[in-house]
Design a protein around this motif. Sequence first.
Motif, mmCIF file in Angstrom:
data_model
loop_
_atom_site.group_PDB
_atom_site.id
_atom_site.type_symbol
_atom_site.label_atom_id
_atom_site.label_comp_id
_atom_site.label_asym_id
_atom_site.label_seq_id
_atom_site.Cartn_x
_atom_site.Cartn_y
_atom_site.Cartn_z
ATOM 1 N N ALA A 27 -3.042 67.583 -16.199
ATOM 2 C CA ALA A 27 -4.478 67.406 -16.007
ATOM 3 C C ALA A 27 -4.784 66.130 -15.229
ATOM 4 O O ALA A 27 -5.637 66.126 -14.334
ATOM 5 N N ALA A 28 -4.102 65.040 -15.550
ATOM 6 C CA ALA A 28 -4.327 63.775 -14.838
ATOM 7 C C ALA A 28 -3.938 63.899 -13.373
ATOM 8 O O ALA A 28 -4.597 63.333 -12.493
ATOM 9 N N GLY A 29 -2.879 64.646 -13.091
ATOM 10 C CA GLY A 29 -2.483 64.872 -11.704
ATOM 11 C C GLY A 29 -3.530 65.636 -10.918
ATOM 12 O O GLY A 29 -3.801 65.335 -9.748
ATOM 13 N N ILE A 30 -4.131 66.611 -11.543
ATOM 14 C CA ILE A 30 -5.200 67.372 -10.886
ATOM 15 C C ILE A 30 -6.392 66.463 -10.607
ATOM 16 O O ILE A 30 -6.980 66.500 -9.532
ATOM 17 N N VAL A 31 -6.732 65.616 -11.558
ATOM 18 C CA VAL A 31 -7.852 64.694 -11.369
ATOM 19 C C VAL A 31 -7.562 63.697 -10.257
ATOM 20 O O VAL A 31 -8.456 63.333 -9.496
ATOM 21 N N ALA A 32 -6.315 63.286 -10.136
ATOM 22 C CA ALA A 32 -5.955 62.361 -9.054
ATOM 23 C C ALA A 32 -6.261 62.980 -7.698
ATOM 24 O O ALA A 32 -6.660 62.285 -6.766
ATOM 25 N N ALA A 33 -6.103 64.296 -7.593
ATOM 26 C CA ALA A 33 -6.374 64.983 -6.332
ATOM 27 C C ALA A 33 -7.861 65.260 -6.115
ATOM 28 O O ALA A 33 -8.332 65.304 -4.981
ATOM 29 N N THR A 34 -8.618 65.422 -7.185
ATOM 30 C CA THR A 34 -10.025 65.819 -7.048
ATOM 31 C C THR A 34 -11.025 64.702 -7.338
ATOM 32 O O THR A 34 -12.231 64.932 -7.285
ATOM 33 N N ASN A 35 -10.549 63.496 -7.620
ATOM 34 C CA ASN A 35 -11.463 62.393 -7.924
ATOM 35 C C ASN A 35 -12.511 62.136 -6.840
ATOM 36 O O ASN A 35 -13.646 61.790 -7.163
ATOM 37 N N PRO A 36 -12.195 62.303 -5.533
ATOM 38 C CA PRO A 36 -13.241 62.074 -4.532
ATOM 39 C C PRO A 36 -14.479 62.965 -4.721
ATOM 40 O O PRO A 36 -15.603 62.515 -4.522
ATOM 41 N N LEU A 37 -14.281 64.203 -5.129
ATOM 42 C CA LEU A 37 -15.424 65.096 -5.360
ATOM 43 C C LEU A 37 -16.256 64.629 -6.548
ATOM 44 O O LEU A 37 -17.492 64.663 -6.517
ATOM 45 N N ASP A 38 -15.577 64.187 -7.605
ATOM 46 C CA ASP A 38 -16.289 63.686 -8.777
ATOM 47 C C ASP A 38 -17.043 62.406 -8.437
ATOM 48 O O ASP A 38 -18.204 62.228 -8.819
#
Length: 170
Positions: A27-38
């Motif tokens: 889950a943390a890896g996915i967030v690392a990739a999508t943090n710009p959108l958030d």
Amino acid sequence: RKGMAAPAPPKVRDTIPNNIVASGTVAAGIVAATNPLDCLRVRWQVLPRHDQGRSLIAFSREIVSREGLWLGLWRHGLGANMAAVFTCTGVRIGIYPHVRDALVASAGAANKDARTMAAAGLLSGAVSFFCSTPFFQAKTRLQAEAGLVDPRTGLLTTGARAGHAAPPQG
């Protein structure tokens, strides 16, 4: 094979940490990739009223052109967001089977049913969100206060808090 005993199931204390680490890391890896959108979403939500006439695409282009992708959208709140999602997902998925099995045992049932699984999901989800809420709050605050900092004055020159002191980075 005949005559061979089945392997013993793993002990509960051994599987909970493994489940938390495995699911939390993914889950943390996915967030690392999508943090710009958030980060873009949060920065868009805290825009002052007089700046809200632009489209989301125009707003994102402006941030990237003025601040860069890393400094403008990726870095802000990344660590806190990864910690929040690691905790939330890891704890929820890590403890769910054990909560479910404990509920089945406490009810004296032979098998799990929809009510037991729903209750286990609710309980494990409640615990995980309780544990991760401080990280989510820190993430949102860091993203909301994002912007370029003037090195001479230490004040933000862009973002919703332009003209104010820069927040600590995390």
